[in-house]
Design a protein around this motif. Structure first.
Motif, PDB file in Angstrom:
ATOM      1  N   TYR A 199       0.812  -1.212   0.000  1.00 16.84           N
ATOM      2  CA  TYR A 199       0.000   0.000   0.000  1.00 16.84           C
ATOM      3  C   TYR A 199       0.851   1.270   0.000  1.00 16.84           C
ATOM      4  O   TYR A 199       0.390   2.337  -0.431  1.00 16.84           O
ATOM      5  N   ASN A 200       2.099   1.184   0.487  1.00 16.04           N
ATOM      6  CA  ASN A 200       2.969   2.361   0.468  1.00 16.04           C
ATOM      7  C   ASN A 200       3.214   2.845  -0.963  1.00 16.04           C
ATOM      8  O   ASN A 200       3.200   4.043  -1.235  1.00 16.04           O
ATOM      9  N   ARG A 201       3.413   1.902  -1.864  1.00 15.77           N
ATOM     10  CA  ARG A 201       3.595   2.253  -3.285  1.00 15.77           C
ATOM     11  C   ARG A 201       2.301   2.817  -3.860  1.00 15.77           C
ATOM     12  O   ARG A 201       2.332   3.774  -4.640  1.00 15.77           O
ATOM     13  N   PRO A 261      11.384   5.840  -7.084  1.00 11.39           N
ATOM     14  CA  PRO A 261      11.640   6.574  -5.831  1.00 11.39           C
ATOM     15  C   PRO A 261      13.124   6.831  -5.593  1.00 11.39           C
ATOM     16  O   PRO A 261      13.505   7.886  -5.082  1.00 11.39           O
ATOM     17  N   LEU A 262      13.973   5.878  -6.001  1.00 10.08           N
ATOM     18  CA  LEU A 262      15.412   6.039  -5.786  1.00 10.08           C
ATOM     19  C   LEU A 262      15.988   7.161  -6.632  1.00 10.08           C
ATOM     20  O   LEU A 262      16.949   7.828  -6.234  1.00 10.08           O
ATOM     21  N   GLU A 263      15.400   7.402  -7.816  1.00 10.34           N
ATOM     22  CA  GLU A 263      15.890   8.454  -8.715  1.00 10.34           C
ATOM     23  C   GLU A 263      15.653   9.858  -8.167  1.00 10.34           C
ATOM     24  O   GLU A 263      16.300  10.809  -8.593  1.00 10.34           O
ATOM     25  N   ASN A 287       8.475  -0.663  -1.411  1.00 12.84           N
ATOM     26  CA  ASN A 287       9.203  -1.844  -1.875  1.00 12.84           C
ATOM     27  C   ASN A 287       9.953  -1.567  -3.169  1.00 12.84           C
ATOM     28  O   ASN A 287       9.428  -0.879  -4.059  1.00 12.84           O
ATOM     29  N   PHE A 288      11.136  -2.114  -3.320  1.00 12.31           N
ATOM     30  CA  PHE A 288      11.930  -1.984  -4.535  1.00 12.31           C
ATOM     31  C   PHE A 288      11.975  -0.537  -5.041  1.00 12.31           C
ATOM     32  O   PHE A 288      11.491  -0.230  -6.139  1.00 12.31           O
ATOM     33  N   PRO A 289      12.533   0.377  -4.250  1.00 12.89           N
ATOM     34  CA  PRO A 289      12.549   1.797  -4.623  1.00 12.89           C
ATOM     35  C   PRO A 289      13.330   2.094  -5.891  1.00 12.89           C
ATOM     36  O   PRO A 289      13.151   3.162  -6.494  1.00 12.89           O
TER      37      PRO A 289
END
Length: 208
Positions: free
Chosen positions: A41-43, A62-64, A94-96
């Protein structure tokens, strides 16, 4: 025979209403609950915030976004500010390093969730509840169409797996059911063109 007696009981309006009210109550109780062992749900909430702010959710992972709050890229700057506002929601994605995998139809619902309650999961739970009410109505309509006991809706409506996975865990699969059942309804009513379009939306949702 016992089957006829059982079918008659499952068509009893009082029993059907008891099933419906019990399922509604169970869902309302779970709306403010905290998800256990789940973080998808965060994504959803992050994607919803991105879309609601007019940015393509498929453009950046998100990492970018990084930690640069002074980026000359205006979209990155907006996303950085959103990440600060999101707090633990952003940190627990998850998996940023991966850009979102969820299709555009889903993104519309994610954005609606964010508009309703911001960074709180309550908005997503409200969306899930409304979609499930549509699912309930379609199930009842299909059972009536097929001349089956209305009480059979309890197989879905009171199913503990549905309550656990969709209302506590917050999984997005709940969005699929109205499209699937809608396609079946239109097919049974000889409206194949509308049914095929509903199936197209279902395929898009499943592509995640």
């Amino acid at each position: 025979c016992s089957y006829d007696l059982g079918a008659k009981q499952l068509n009893n309006k009082n029993i059907v209403w008891l099933i419906i009210i019990s399922g509604i109550a169970a869902r309302i109780i779970l709306i403010p609950s905290s998800p256990t062992l789940e973080d998808d749900y965060n994504r959803y909430i992050w994607d919803g915030a991105v879309v609601a702010n007019g940015i393509n959710p498929y453009k950046y992972s998100p990492l970018e976004i990084g930690n640069d709050s002074t980026s000359v890229n205006s979209e990155i700057a907006v996303l950085h500010q959103l990440s600060v506002e999101a707090g633990v929601i952003f940190q627990r994605i998850n998996f940023p390093e991966v850009r979102t995998i969820y299709p555009m139809v889903s993104q519309v619902f994610f954005a609606a969730s964010y508009i309703i309650s911001g960074w709180n999961i309550i908005g997503w739970r409200i969306i899930s509840f409304l979609m499930d009410i549509i699912t309930l109505l379609l199930f009842l309509a299909l059972l009536k169409k097929l001349n089956l006991p209305q009480g059979w809706v309890s197989i879905y409506w009171l199913n503990p797996i549905v309550l656990r996975q969709f209302f506590n865990a917050g999984h997005m699969d709940i969005l699929l059911f109205p499209f699937v059942l809608g396609a079946i309804w239109f097919l049974l009513n000889n409206k194949e063109i509308i049914s095929s379009r509903s199936e197209e939306h279902t395929s898009e949702l499943q592509s995640h």
